[in-house]
Design an enzyme around this catalytic site. Structure first.
Site, PDB file in Angstrom:
ATOM      1  N   GLY A   1       3.856  -2.628   1.142  1.00 26.15           N
ATOM      2  CA  GLY A   1       2.561  -3.194   0.776  1.00 26.15           C
ATOM      3  C   GLY A   1       2.632  -4.709   0.810  1.00 26.15           C
ATOM      4  O   GLY A   1       3.501  -5.285   1.476  1.00 26.15           O
TER       5      GLY A   1
ATOM      6  N   LYS B   1       3.121   7.867  -4.179  1.00 23.11           N
ATOM      7  CA  LYS B   1       1.798   7.390  -4.626  1.00 23.11           C
ATOM      8  C   LYS B   1       1.040   6.879  -3.409  1.00 23.11           C
ATOM      9  O   LYS B   1       1.326   5.810  -2.885  1.00 23.11           O
ATOM     10  CB  LYS B   1       1.923   6.271  -5.659  1.00 23.11           C
ATOM     11  CG  LYS B   1       0.618   6.090  -6.420  1.00 23.11           C
ATOM     12  CD  LYS B   1       0.387   4.725  -6.954  1.00 23.11           C
ATOM     13  CE  LYS B   1      -0.101   3.748  -5.946  1.00 23.11           C
ATOM     14  NZ  LYS B   1      -1.383   4.088  -5.298  1.00 23.11           N
TER      15      LYS B   1
ATOM     16  N   ALA C   1      -2.082   5.321  -1.131  1.00 24.81           N
ATOM     17  CA  ALA C   1      -3.051   4.239  -1.368  1.00 24.81           C
ATOM     18  C   ALA C   1      -4.426   4.858  -1.610  1.00 24.81           C
ATOM     19  O   ALA C   1      -4.756   5.901  -1.039  1.00 24.81           O
ATOM     20  CB  ALA C   1      -3.099   3.315  -0.157  1.00 24.81           C
TER      21      ALA C   1
ATOM     22  N   PHE D   1      -4.984 -10.719   7.671  1.00 22.79           N
ATOM     23  CA  PHE D   1      -5.169  -9.271   7.770  1.00 22.79           C
ATOM     24  C   PHE D   1      -6.540  -8.876   8.305  1.00 22.79           C
ATOM     25  O   PHE D   1      -7.335  -8.194   7.643  1.00 22.79           O
ATOM     26  CB  PHE D   1      -4.918  -8.620   6.400  1.00 22.79           C
ATOM     27  CG  PHE D   1      -3.952  -7.468   6.488  1.00 22.79           C
ATOM     28  CD1 PHE D   1      -2.726  -7.616   7.116  1.00 22.79           C
ATOM     29  CD2 PHE D   1      -4.264  -6.216   5.959  1.00 22.79           C
ATOM     30  CE1 PHE D   1      -1.828  -6.571   7.206  1.00 22.79           C
ATOM     31  CE2 PHE D   1      -3.377  -5.154   6.051  1.00 22.79           C
ATOM     32  CZ  PHE D   1      -2.162  -5.338   6.668  1.00 22.79           C
TER      33      PHE D   1
ATOM     34  N   CYS E   1       1.049  -5.153   9.455  1.00 23.29           N
ATOM     35  CA  CYS E   1       1.923  -6.198   8.904  1.00 23.29           C
ATOM     36  C   CYS E   1       2.553  -7.034  10.015  1.00 23.29           C
ATOM     37  O   CYS E   1       2.822  -8.212   9.832  1.00 23.29           O
ATOM     38  CB  CYS E   1       3.002  -5.550   8.053  1.00 23.29           C
ATOM     39  SG  CYS E   1       3.878  -4.243   8.919  1.00 23.29           S
TER      40      CYS E   1
ATOM     41  N   GLU F   1       9.092  -3.452   1.740  1.00 21.60           N
ATOM     42  CA  GLU F   1       8.593  -3.769   3.089  1.00 21.60           C
ATOM     43  C   GLU F   1       7.250  -4.445   2.871  1.00 21.60           C
ATOM     44  O   GLU F   1       6.265  -3.773   2.551  1.00 21.60           O
ATOM     45  CB  GLU F   1       8.432  -2.485   3.911  1.00 21.60           C
ATOM     46  CG  GLU F   1       9.732  -1.756   4.191  1.00 21.60           C
ATOM     47  CD  GLU F   1      10.539  -2.400   5.316  1.00 21.60           C
ATOM     48  OE1 GLU F   1       9.966  -3.132   6.141  1.00 21.60           O
ATOM     49  OE2 GLU F   1      11.763  -2.170   5.351  1.00 21.60           O
TER      50      GLU F   1
ATOM     51  N   PRO G   1       1.018   2.029   1.499  1.00 24.45           N
ATOM     52  CA  PRO G   1      -0.245   1.314   1.745  1.00 24.45           C
ATOM     53  C   PRO G   1      -1.184   2.158   2.601  1.00 24.45           C
ATOM     54  O   PRO G   1      -0.829   3.248   3.036  1.00 24.45           O
ATOM     55  CB  PRO G   1       0.214   0.071   2.502  1.00 24.45           C
ATOM     56  CG  PRO G   1       1.356   0.559   3.319  1.00 24.45           C
ATOM     57  CD  PRO G   1       2.027   1.659   2.520  1.00 24.45           C
ATOM     58  N   TRP G   2      -2.362   1.610   2.904  1.00 23.76           N
ATOM     59  CA  TRP G   2      -3.371   2.385   3.621  1.00 23.76           C
ATOM     60  C   TRP G   2      -3.329   2.170   5.129  1.00 23.76           C
ATOM     61  O   TRP G   2      -3.962   2.900   5.874  1.00 23.76           O
ATOM     62  CB  TRP G   2      -4.780   2.008   3.115  1.00 23.76           C
ATOM     63  CG  TRP G   2      -5.018   0.522   3.042  1.00 23.76           C
ATOM     64  CD1 TRP G   2      -4.881  -0.266   1.929  1.00 23.76           C
ATOM     65  CD2 TRP G   2      -5.364  -0.360   4.105  1.00 23.76           C
ATOM     66  NE1 TRP G   2      -5.131  -1.584   2.233  1.00 23.76           N
ATOM     67  CE2 TRP G   2      -5.437  -1.672   3.577  1.00 23.76           C
ATOM     68  CE3 TRP G   2      -5.631  -0.192   5.469  1.00 23.76           C
ATOM     69  CZ2 TRP G   2      -5.753  -2.790   4.347  1.00 23.76           C
ATOM     70  CZ3 TRP G   2      -5.948  -1.309   6.232  1.00 23.76           C
ATOM     71  CH2 TRP G   2      -6.007  -2.586   5.679  1.00 23.76           C
TER      72      TRP G   2
HETATM   73  P1  NAD Z   1      -1.106  -3.441  -1.666  1.00 28.72           P
HETATM   74  O1  NAD Z   1       0.094  -4.228  -2.044  1.00 28.72           O
HETATM   75  O2  NAD Z   1      -2.403  -3.851  -2.244  1.00 28.72           O
HETATM   76  O3  NAD Z   1      -0.924  -1.895  -2.062  1.00 28.72           O
HETATM   77  C1  NAD Z   1       0.143  -1.114  -1.573  1.00 28.72           C
HETATM   78  C2  NAD Z   1       0.341   0.083  -2.505  1.00 28.72           C
HETATM   79  O4  NAD Z   1       0.752  -0.414  -3.788  1.00 28.72           O
HETATM   80  C3  NAD Z   1      -0.922   0.902  -2.739  1.00 28.72           C
HETATM   81  O5  NAD Z   1      -0.560   2.263  -2.856  1.00 28.72           O
HETATM   82  C4  NAD Z   1      -1.426   0.360  -4.078  1.00 28.72           C
HETATM   83  O6  NAD Z   1      -2.244   1.289  -4.757  1.00 28.72           O
HETATM   84  C5  NAD Z   1      -0.108   0.130  -4.797  1.00 28.72           C
HETATM   85  N1  NAD Z   1      -0.149  -0.849  -5.893  1.00 28.72           N
HETATM   86  C6  NAD Z   1      -1.014  -1.882  -6.060  1.00 28.72           C
HETATM   87  N2  NAD Z   1      -0.675  -2.569  -7.179  1.00 28.72           N
HETATM   88  C7  NAD Z   1       0.405  -1.955  -7.720  1.00 28.72           C
HETATM   89  C8  NAD Z   1       1.220  -2.207  -8.871  1.00 28.72           C
HETATM   90  N3  NAD Z   1       0.987  -3.247  -9.682  1.00 28.72           N
HETATM   91  N4  NAD Z   1       2.271  -1.381  -9.110  1.00 28.72           N
HETATM   92  C9  NAD Z   1       2.555  -0.355  -8.269  1.00 28.72           C
HETATM   93  N5  NAD Z   1       1.816  -0.058  -7.163  1.00 28.72           N
HETATM   94  C10 NAD Z   1       0.748  -0.853  -6.902  1.00 28.72           C
HETATM   95  O7  NAD Z   1      -1.156  -3.426  -0.069  1.00 28.72           O
HETATM   96  P2  NAD Z   1      -2.258  -2.772   0.865  1.00 28.72           P
HETATM   97  O8  NAD Z   1      -3.488  -3.603   0.839  1.00 28.72           O
HETATM   98  O9  NAD Z   1      -2.353  -1.327   0.580  1.00 28.72           O
HETATM   99  O10 NAD Z   1      -1.544  -2.909   2.313  1.00 28.72           O
HETATM  100  C11 NAD Z   1      -1.598  -4.071   3.070  1.00 28.72           C
HETATM  101  C12 NAD Z   1      -0.352  -4.920   2.841  1.00 28.72           C
HETATM  102  O11 NAD Z   1       0.807  -4.156   3.133  1.00 28.72           O
HETATM  103  C13 NAD Z   1      -0.289  -6.128   3.773  1.00 28.72           C
HETATM  104  O12 NAD Z   1       0.215  -7.220   3.051  1.00 28.72           O
HETATM  105  C14 NAD Z   1       0.699  -5.694   4.839  1.00 28.72           C
HETATM  106  O13 NAD Z   1       1.350  -6.750   5.511  1.00 28.72           O
HETATM  107  C15 NAD Z   1       1.667  -4.878   4.027  1.00 28.72           C
HETATM  108  N6  NAD Z   1       2.407  -3.928   4.876  1.00 28.72           N
HETATM  109  C16 NAD Z   1       3.729  -4.157   5.133  1.00 28.72           C
HETATM  110  C17 NAD Z   1       4.431  -3.302   5.988  1.00 28.72           C
HETATM  111  C18 NAD Z   1       5.889  -3.544   6.332  1.00 28.72           C
HETATM  112  O14 NAD Z   1       6.480  -2.678   6.963  1.00 28.72           O
HETATM  113  N7  NAD Z   1       6.474  -4.664   5.971  1.00 28.72           N
HETATM  114  C19 NAD Z   1       3.781  -2.208   6.562  1.00 28.72           C
HETATM  115  C20 NAD Z   1       2.430  -2.008   6.267  1.00 28.72           C
HETATM  116  C21 NAD Z   1       1.744  -2.866   5.420  1.00 28.72           C
END
Ligand code: NAD
Length: 505
Positions: free
Chosen positions: A252, A198, A200, A409, A308, A274, A173-174
């Site tokens: 993510g 991959k 973000a 968020f 998160c 995660e 994620p970003w």
């Molecule tokens: P996101 O789920 O939108 O994206 C995460 C990653 O998945 C990005 O690289 C995105 O391009 C990719 N992605 C999106 N759709 C996909 C698909 N269908 N198949 C494969 N890859 C895909 O999340 P975000 O907005 O980048 O990050 C924020 C989220 O991440 C929040 O919900 C946050 O709580 C969570 N997060 C969790 C942790 C943890 O340790 N539990 C840590 C950081 C962030």
């Protein structure tokens, strides 16, 4: 930084057809496949935008299913055909050298991270230090992977060997792109796996700079580390369905995690997830309110409220609820918004315009559906070019309300109250998330008792957001599957094989 294309011998035509001899400029985040920087853009280019001022920081080529498949093939070849999978000392050396390079580039990486993501420079610097610590920790763990042997009868042996699981896709994620990349990559590499990363789409430059630190480590076989960018879901889908991917290490949102899990089911891939969170802070009547306020303000605004594990719910015991509300209100009002590179600033911008508008929409609904104590807004004047939103505090007593159930968020905190310990635990546990929580009380027995009853992967007592490479993190319920950090992270990237030896005669 040396980012020249290396003219290497790549056996597979499906990889070599993408190879170009090019320099990767600082402002371009190319794909990295089999030790080559590749700027092929079958789906065009996109820009990385500084959320503090809306200016472009650089460009990145958008990959495709074909490029992702070429990266998987490169990783598979490195796994099957090089010493990587069976030489733990080599893996240890690579992780230590990678850590040293990250440390040597800490300042530059932190400034880029702060500019690309919007987090405060001090937090970006801390993030790079945390990534260095992770890489060093797993550099040591790489030399400490042991199986077991049991004598099942005279001369007969059951040997339990630990083997690397294979090719791992690391989807990042970003919000903490450096640490979260290394948090998955370091244990996977320590185990002997090969990677396709991959990044973000909001933070490709930071990820490319971190990945570039592997480039030029002489003893690292080409193809062990690969990366492909994108802006949609084509590459991500390939990385969660390709038959040559053995493990998906995804960080993510819970929504994306569920899609990845469904994709992985078709070929029964192992998933390490995660996911999202909704962290409550439970403050008992006897707590030190000054310290609790300090922790809540700090941990709700870390990464500008986009972590998160950020505190997003405060549960206060009835007798101190109003006093705590006043303290939080006063503290949030004093928060200084501004350029994340400015050391006097306490809150930077959200990641992009879309998220600024999303958070402003939540605040607008909260105005009608809760008791708003402090209303956040987008500042005008010199900050109007950035994605800023000031802190919001609201009171709500309906645990089922979407404002309590959803991951918001952003710099938004809800206040709920409780009468006794049982109600505090029941309310805290009442969401679908289970990532992290904190409890504030000087009574150690109460603190430990409540910690055991909370359904969260991490519970901090009288503090929040203390993370260590050595201590496992992960989620209960819809916050995830598996653990990263610590020794348990290795489970996601190792297979156990039973070899039985029957004695002669
Ligand atoms: P996101 O789920 O939108 O994206 C995460 C990653 O998945 C990005 O690289 C995105 O391009 C990719 N992605 C999106 N759709 C996909 C698909 N269908 N198949 C494969 N890859 C895909 O999340 P975000 O907005 O980048 O990050 C924020 C989220 O991440 C929040 O919900 C946050 O709580 C969570 N997060 C969790 C942790 C943890 O340790 N539990 C840590 C950081 C962030």
């Amino acid at each position: 930084m040396k980012l020249d294309m290396v003219n290497m011998d790549v056996e597979s035509t499906s990889i070599s057809r993408f190879i170009r001899k090019r320099i990767m400029p600082e402002s371009i985040a190319s794909h990295y496949i089999a030790g080559n920087w590749i700027a092929d853009a079958p789906n065009g280019f996109d820009e990385s935008i500084n959320p503090a001022n809306g200016q472009s920081l650089g460009r990145f080529p958008l990959g495709s299913d074909q490029l992702a498949s070429a990266a998987v093939l490169a990783a598979r070849q490195a796994f099957e055909q090089t010493a990587w999978a069976c030489d733990p000392n080599l893996r240890s050396r690579v992780l230590f050298e990678f850590a040293d390079r990250m440390e040597a580039n800490k300042e530059r990486l932190a400034r880029l991270l702060s500019s690309e993501n919007g987090k405060l420079l001090v937090q970006a610097t801390h993030e790079i230090s945390a990534a260095v610590s992770e890489a060093r920790y797993y550099g040591g763990v790489a030399r400490n992977i042991f199986g077991r042997v049991r004598e099942t009868g005279p001369g007969n042996m059951s040997i339990l060997a630990r083997e690397p699981a294979g090719v791992v896709s690391v989807i990042v994620p970003w919000n903490a792109p450096a640490t979260l990349l290394v948090r998955s990559a370091a244990p996977a590499l320590a185990a002997g796996c090969c990677l396709v990363i991959k990044p973000a789409p909001q933070t490709p430059l930071t990820n490319a700079r971190v990945i570039s630190l592997f480039d030029g480590i002489e003893c690292l076989p080409k193809g062990v580390v690969n990366s492909v960018n994108e802006c949609g879901i084509e590459v991500g889908s390939t990385l969660s369905t390709h038959p040559d991917i053995d493990v998906i290490s995804f960080t993510g949102s819970s929504e994306t995690g569920k899609k990845i899990m469904a994709n992985a089911a078709a070929s029964v891939k192992r998933v390490s997830l995660e996911l999202g969170g909704k962290a409550p802070a439970i403050v008992f009547g006897e707590a030190d309110l000054e310290k609790a306020t300090r922790e809540i303000v700090r941990a709700s605004l870390t990464l500008n409220g986009q972590m998160c594990t950020s505190i997003s719910r405060v549960l206060a015991q009835d007798e101190i609820a109003l006093a705590l509300e006043d303290r939080l209100n006063e503290a949030f009002k004093r928060v200084v918004l501004g350029d994340p590179l400015d050391p006097g600033v306490q809150l930077g911008p959200l990641i992009d315009r879309a998220n600024q508008e999303r958070v402003l929409g939540i605040i607008n609904r909260a105005r009608h559906e809760s008791e708003l104590i402090l209303e956040g807004s987008a500042p005008g004047g010199r900050l109007s070019g950035g994605c800023y939103v000031s802190p919001t505090l609201f009171r709500i007593d309906d645990t089922d309300h979407w404002l309590v159930q959803g991951e918001l968020f952003g710099p938004i905190v809800s206040l709920e109250s409780f009468e006794d310990e049982n109600e505090a635990v029941a309310k805290a546990n009442a969401t679908r998330f289970g990532l992290a929580a904190s409890v504030y009380t000087p009574h150690i027995n109460r603190a430990m008792g409540v910690a055991r009853r909370l359904k969260f992967g991490t519970v901090w007592l009288n503090s929040h957001n203390r993370l260590f490479a050595e201590a496992e993190t992960g989620g209960y319920r819809e916050s995830g599957i598996g653990r990263l950090h610590g020794l348990e992270a290795m489970h996601d990237f190792l297979e156990t094989k039973h070899i039985y030896l029957e004695a002669d005669g």
